[in-house]
Design a protein around this motif. Structure first.
Motif, PDB file in Angstrom:
ATOM      1  N   PRO A   1       0.826  -1.219   0.000  1.00  0.00           N
ATOM      2  CA  PRO A   1       0.000   0.000   0.000  1.00  0.00           C
ATOM      3  C   PRO A   1       0.858   1.265   0.000  1.00  0.00           C
ATOM      4  CG  PRO A   1      -0.831  -1.609   1.589  1.00  0.00           C
ATOM      5  CD  PRO A   1       0.478  -2.148   1.104  1.00  0.00           C
ATOM      6  N   ILE A   2       0.383   2.273  -0.735  1.00  0.00           N
ATOM      7  CA  ILE A   2       1.120   3.536  -0.845  1.00  0.00           C
ATOM      8  C   ILE A   2       1.279   4.184   0.519  1.00  0.00           C
ATOM      9  CG2 ILE A   2       1.089   5.848  -1.845  1.00  0.00           C
ATOM     10  CD1 ILE A   2       1.719   3.684  -3.840  1.00  0.00           C
ATOM     11  N   GLU A   3       0.241   4.137   1.304  1.00  0.00           N
ATOM     12  CA  GLU A   3       0.322   4.753   2.633  1.00  0.00           C
ATOM     13  C   GLU A   3       1.393   4.084   3.477  1.00  0.00           C
ATOM     14  OE1 GLU A   3      -0.452   7.545   5.414  1.00  0.00           O
ATOM     15  OE2 GLU A   3      -1.270   7.412   3.379  1.00  0.00           O
ATOM     16  N   THR A   4       1.492   2.760   3.381  1.00  0.00           N
ATOM     17  CA  THR A   4       2.544   2.047   4.118  1.00  0.00           C
ATOM     18  C   THR A   4       3.921   2.500   3.657  1.00  0.00           C
ATOM     19  OG1 THR A   4       1.098   0.124   4.357  1.00  0.00           O
ATOM     20  CG2 THR A   4       3.460  -0.240   4.647  1.00  0.00           C
ATOM     21  N   SER A   5       4.090   2.587   2.357  1.00  0.00           N
ATOM     22  CA  SER A   5       5.385   3.018   1.820  1.00  0.00           C
ATOM     23  C   SER A   5       5.724   4.434   2.267  1.00  0.00           C
ATOM     24  CB  SER A   5       5.358   2.946   0.285  1.00  0.00           C
ATOM     25  OG  SER A   5       5.055   1.647  -0.144  1.00  0.00           O
ATOM     26  N   LEU A   6       4.733   5.333   2.254  1.00  0.00           N
ATOM     27  CA  LEU A   6       4.987   6.710   2.666  1.00  0.00           C
ATOM     28  C   LEU A   6       5.437   6.769   4.122  1.00  0.00           C
ATOM     29  CD1 LEU A   6       2.032   8.634   0.974  1.00  0.00           C
ATOM     30  CD2 LEU A   6       4.442   8.700   0.361  1.00  0.00           C
ATOM     31  N   ARG A   7       4.756   6.028   4.949  1.00  0.00           N
ATOM     32  CA  ARG A   7       5.111   6.054   6.372  1.00  0.00           C
ATOM     33  C   ARG A   7       6.521   5.507   6.595  1.00  0.00           C
ATOM     34  NH1 ARG A   7       0.800   6.845   9.899  1.00  0.00           N
ATOM     35  NH2 ARG A   7      -1.243   6.969   8.877  1.00  0.00           N
ATOM     36  N   VAL A   8       6.837   4.431   5.872  1.00  0.00           N
ATOM     37  CA  VAL A   8       8.175   3.846   6.024  1.00  0.00           C
ATOM     38  C   VAL A   8       9.249   4.840   5.551  1.00  0.00           C
ATOM     39  CG1 VAL A   8       9.705   2.021   5.191  1.00  0.00           C
ATOM     40  CG2 VAL A   8       7.359   1.479   5.865  1.00  0.00           C
ATOM     41  N   TYR A   9       9.022   5.473   4.402  1.00  0.00           N
ATOM     42  CA  TYR A   9       9.998   6.439   3.899  1.00  0.00           C
ATOM     43  C   TYR A   9      10.143   7.619   4.856  1.00  0.00           C
ATOM     44  CZ  TYR A   9      11.468   4.749  -0.705  1.00  0.00           C
ATOM     45  OH  TYR A   9      12.069   4.048  -1.715  1.00  0.00           O
ATOM     46  N   ARG A  10       9.069   8.092   5.387  1.00  0.00           N
ATOM     47  CA  ARG A  10       9.161   9.206   6.322  1.00  0.00           C
ATOM     48  C   ARG A  10       9.954   8.818   7.563  1.00  0.00           C
ATOM     49  NH1 ARG A  10       2.784  10.378   5.400  1.00  0.00           N
ATOM     50  NH2 ARG A  10       2.977  11.569   3.439  1.00  0.00           N
ATOM     51  N   ARG A  11       9.719   7.580   8.048  1.00  0.00           N
ATOM     52  CA  ARG A  11      10.527   7.105   9.193  1.00  0.00           C
ATOM     53  C   ARG A  11      11.999   7.019   8.811  1.00  0.00           C
ATOM     54  NH1 ARG A  11       8.152   1.541  10.629  1.00  0.00           N
ATOM     55  NH2 ARG A  11      10.065   1.483  11.876  1.00  0.00           N
ATOM     56  N   TYR A  12      12.240   6.550   7.577  1.00  0.00           N
ATOM     57  CA  TYR A  12      13.651   6.416   7.150  1.00  0.00           C
ATOM     58  C   TYR A  12      14.334   7.780   7.057  1.00  0.00           C
ATOM     59  CZ  TYR A  12      17.667   5.404   4.180  1.00  0.00           C
ATOM     60  OH  TYR A  12      18.943   5.303   3.679  1.00  0.00           O
ATOM     61  N   LEU A  13      13.624   8.819   6.587  1.00  0.00           N
ATOM     62  CA  LEU A  13      14.228  10.148   6.482  1.00  0.00           C
ATOM     63  C   LEU A  13      14.578  10.710   7.851  1.00  0.00           C
ATOM     64  CD1 LEU A  13      12.119  11.808   3.643  1.00  0.00           C
ATOM     65  CD2 LEU A  13      14.436  10.870   3.523  1.00  0.00           C
ATOM     66  N   LYS A  14      13.870  10.271   8.893  1.00  0.00           N
ATOM     67  CA  LYS A  14      14.274  10.690  10.233  1.00  0.00           C
ATOM     68  C   LYS A  14      15.587  10.031  10.646  1.00  0.00           C
ATOM     69  CE  LYS A  14       9.568  11.544  11.836  1.00  0.00           C
ATOM     70  NZ  LYS A  14       8.490  11.171  12.811  1.00  0.00           N
TER      71      LYS A  14
END
Length: 915
Positions: A155-168
């Motif tokens: 899911p796109i939402e899952t990917s977005l959340r994971v990427y945002r966590r990774y950018l932190k």
């Protein structure tokens, strides 16, 4: 209770290992040896051993890793729905109870889950791994985590959340997130993230992208998805890029216009295109914007024409259905709001069928292209004079725009920074008014032009001259003279003092010393003024010390035309005092010719003094015309003797290359005045002159000999030929020897002819010796033999003059012997003797021998020589040339052997062989 298969029990081969394990069940070494020994056993039996070992040693990474690897190998070729995958997952879970700090176990487990397409379980396991491992090892987990969320099906939402966590965890990888957003068509967040990157001054791209490239990506993103992105000030973002990045300005302007076009703000897009064309500073950017603008107008025109054609078809169909209303209902129609709205919509400002307007707009754009392109070049350098002239030419049919352009040009161009000649703008501006019969405004323009501080004085001078020429064209001669007086007026002392205090001297302070301006002024005075006013201008030029030789000559000729001869000669005198050579040459020549023509014999002494003064200060390379003019004066009005003295002085004063021509003139004039005998002295003087080149002296000698021959003095002519023979090389100057040959044939006898041949051979040999440079060892080797031979000849009674000829022959023979078997020596110059091979022997061919009648010679004289032998190396294999000469009072002997002539050396050799 299920029974355990028999094959899983230990066999007899396993007993030694089992006994050791009973004694020490916690030894990893024993368990590992057991597993290696049973490497060929079925996996089930090895699995039992692994389970027993891990029960005893649950914290052994080695055992768990080997066990899991075999489990992975077991399911490699099985479908992901097989039950073995569930067993494998359970085994990983049991391993992670004790191996939760081992990243390789986590990575193997996560890779297995990704292959099984268990999205939720995989995501949770990634999260558990990140929680279990220390932060220093998170990078190893995030890499496969990002690969997982980028897969299809996540899911796109899952990917977005994971990427945002990774950018932190690592903000430097935001470019990967932006690429993911773009690939996922999340334009809004992609644009926001990209804008945030560009606003971060400390950002450094890990992919090597420059800020400029990121700007272009953002502009493309904003313009291509203009309707899907909101919340960003696109206009401000792109304009910021235009101000910051100057090398892609054209593309950014077209991107901004494209943004408004996609948002259907057509007029705003036109404004952007117009602004872009009027602000870009390079032709390349202008071409990009103009081409995009023209394509936009063409596409809009084509779209309107399509809509027009469709609407006409609809109106035709609707007209057949609707009838014509009566005129009586006009008052009711005025009160009908709907009909009123339809009429307003039909007004031309609201007309959707504005095809003609759009077509005119496109044509106007195309017509403006040259003007807009010129504006770009002027924005690059507003002080480029040539571009301003080209801009004016664009408006040839519009004088008003030309005047406005010139006005803008003269206000913009700084004369100190101008590229080109800034005064031409003022001159062309004034001529524009003059061409339209507005002379008053032209004078105003010129008056302002002469007040401009130009870089060079010549620019200001050109303005003054053009102004005066305009007045001349308008027949205002007095006004032109007044302008020249104003231009050449020297600034007052007060003005000079004020300028000196400022420290910046304008060109207006120097223009009164301009030679070009004074020359123009004096031409006007000669044409329009009086003699006194013209003389005043000339005197002013001389006082300012800016005169040229041509001005001096012009001034003097002006006075001569008005019969002021003495004043003219005074001007010449001033000129020869002012200038030095070579500039004064023309003044002297003109002065002397005019003086002689005017006074002739009446002031002969004064003329002589002038000539003496002229030739004294004139350098040698320019004095010849003055001497000839001086001699002509003496011939015409003075004494012939003094003329000869002048010619004599001239032959000594002129340079060496002109002496021959000077002597020829001297001889010709002496022969004409005093007769032929007088020229003998001149010929002898010329021949004995050390400054005369040899080739010129030879020519003089030949002419002298011709003269003596014409007078019948044959012996004197022969002596002259003998004297000149030492100046000529027989190999390169055959003309002289041919003339002597003809002379002897006509006037000589056998003896004189032989003497001529002897001298020719002597000169040839002597000149050839001067070109031979033998090596030092060769000279030392040949020298004793040469000297011994000469001693032998001397003791044999051979006279000195014959010995001299033989000595020259010996030197030549020695050189031939030294080079007989080798290549020709560098630097050797042949003396005219060629060798011909005949049967292996080299026979010297002397083409200058003459055949004498039989019996004309005497018998050989045998001479007994009791000296030491002459070495054969001296003679080589050549037959020597014949040398004819007198021996005392007796004649030279000659004999024949096979029709060949023998010389003295050959006779000596034959005498030795006979003895």
């Amino acid at each position: 209770m299920s029974t355990i298969p028999q094959e899983l029990y230990p066999s007899e081969l396993d007993l030694p290992y089992e006994e050791e394990l009973l004694r020490n069940p916690f030894s990893l070494k024993l368990w590992w040896r057991y597993l290696i020994a049973r490497s060929d056993a079925p996996f089930k039996k090895r699995a039992v051993i692994y389970e027993r070992a891990l029960k005893a040693l649950p914290g052994s990474y080695k055992l768990w890793h080997a066990y899991l690897r075999e489990r992975l190998e077991l399911v490699r070729n099985l479908p992901i729905t097989h039950s073995q995958y569930q067993t494998l997952n359970n085994t990983f879970e049991r391993a992670l109870v004790t191996m939760h700090k081992m990243p390789r176990i986590w990575i193997a487990y996560l890779t297995t889950l990704m292959d099984q397409k268990l999205v939720t379980r995989t995501r949770r396991t990634f999260d558990r791994a990140l929680c279990a491992l220390p932060v220093t090892q998170h990078e190893r987990i995030w890499e496969p985590y990002l690969v997982f969320v980028s897969q299809r099906g996540v899911p796109i939402e899952t990917s977005l959340r994971v990427y945002r966590r990774y950018l932190k965890f690592d903000p430097t990888h935001i470019e990967e997130f932006i690429e993911f957003l773009i690939s996922s068509s999340l334009w809004q967040e992609a644009a926001e993230r990209l804008a945030g990157v560009l606003n971060d001054d400390g950002f450094h791209s890990i992919k090597g992208k420059t800020k400029h490239r990121l700007w272009l990506e953002l502009c493309d993103l904003l313009t291509q998805h203009a309707t899907e992105i909101s919340g960003l000030n696109v206009d401000a973002i792109i304009r910021g890029g235009i101000r910051k990045f100057t090398d892609e300005v054209g593309r950014l302007w077209t991107s901004l216009a494209d943004y408004y076009i996609r948002r259907k703000l057509v007029e705003k897009a036109r404004d952007v295109f117009e602004e872009g064309m009027t602000t870009v500073v390079t032709v390349r950017d202008f071409s990009v914007v103009f081409d995009a603008y023209s394509q936009f107008e063409e596409s809009m025109l084509a779209l309107k024409m399509e809509d027009w054609s469709e609407s006409e078809e609809e109106e035709e169909n609707g007209g057949e259905e609707n009838g014509v209303e009566d005129e009586d209902d006009d008052e009711d129609d005025r009160l009908d709001v709907q009909k009123l709205e339809r009429k307003l919509q039909g007004f031309w400002l609201c007309d959707d069928k504005d095809v003609n307007l759009r077509l005119a707009r496109l044509e106007y754009l195309m017509d403006r292209r040259p003007e807009l392109a010129n504006s770009v070049l002027l924005r690059q350098n507003p002080h480029n004079v040539e571009q301003w002239h080209r801009r004016v030419k664009l408006f040839e049919d519009n004088p008003t725009k030309q005047i406005l352009t010139y006005t803008e040009a003269v206000r913009t161009v700084d004369a100190m920074k101008a590229v080109g000649k800034p005064h031409t703008l003022w001159v062309a501006f004034a001529k524009l008014y003059e061409d339209h019969k507005d002379v008053d405004n032209a004078r105003v323009i010129f008056d302002k032009a002469v007040q401009v501080n130009y870089k060079a004085v010549d620019n200001l001078v050109s303005v003054w001259c053009e102004w005066a020429e305009m007045e001349l064209r308008r027949k205002n001669f007095q006004g032109a003279l007044e302008l020249m007086r104003r231009a050449t007026a020297e600034p007052s002392v007060e003005v000079k003092r004020r300028v000196a205090a400022d420290g910046n001297e304008p060109v207006q302070m120097k223009v009164h010393r301009s030679l070009r301006l004074w020359t123009f002024y004096v031409d006007l005075e000669e044409s329009l003024g009086t003699l006194e006013s013209t003389r005043t201008v000339y005197e002013r030029i001389l006082d300012l010390r800016i005169a040229t030789p041509q001005i001096i000559i012009n001034y003097a000729m002006l006075l001569e035309d008005h019969k002021y001869f003495e004043d003219a000669f005074k001007v010449y005198e001033r000129g020869v005092k002012i200038f030095k050579y070579p500039h004064v040459k023309d003044i002297w020549v003109t002065y002397l010719s005019k003086f002689v023509k005017r006074f002739g014999k009446s002031k002969l002494e004064r003329a002589r003094e002038l000539f003496e003064q002229a030739v004294e200060v004139t350098p040698g390379n320019s004095v010849k015309p003055l001497f000839l003019q001086f001699a002509k004066l003496e011939e015409d009005y003075g004494l012939a003797k003094r003329a000869m003295m002048v010619y004599d002085r001239a032959t000594k004063a002129v340079p060496a290359e002109e002496k021959l021509s000077m002597y020829e003139i001297y001889i010709a004039r002496a022969a004409e005045i005093f007769g032929i005998p007088k020229t003998r002295e001149i010929y002898e003087q010329a021949i004995q002159n050390d400054g005369l080149h040899n080739k010129d002296a030879k020519i003089i000698c030949v002419k002298y000999a011709e003269l003596e021959k014409s007078l019948g003095e044959i012996d004197r002519a022969r002596d002259i030929f003998k004297y000149a023979s030492r100046l000529t090389d027989p190999r390169s100057d055959a003309d002289f020897w041919n003339k002597w040959h003809e002379f002897e044939v006509q006037h000589g006898n056998e003896d004189t002819f032989r003497e001529m041949l002897r001298i020719k051979r002597s000169v040839s040999a002597s000149l050839s010796q001067t070109h031979v440079i033998l090596p030092e060892y060769q000279m030392q080797k040949d020298k004793p033999n040469h000297e011994d031979t000469l001693d032998a000849l001397k003791r044999a009674g051979v006279p000195d003059d014959e010995m001299a000829a033989l000595e020259r022959q010996l030197v030549s023979t020695a050189n031939d012997a030294a080079t007989k078997d080798g290549p020709r020596k560098v630097g050797f110059v042949s003396a005219g003797v060629q060798s011909h091979t005949d049967g292996g022997l080299k026979v010297t061919a002397n083409h200058e021998d003459i055949e004498l009648p039989d019996g004309s010679g005497s018998e050989d004289e045998r001479v007994e020589i009791a000296q030491k032998d002459v070495p054969d190396a001296v003679f080589g294999g050549l037959i020597r040339k014949r040398e004819e000469s007198d021996v005392g009072d007796e004649e030279a002997t000659r004999s024949k052997d096979n029709d060949s002539h023998l010389g003295a050396l050959e006779r000596i050799k034959r005498m030795k062989r006979g003895g």
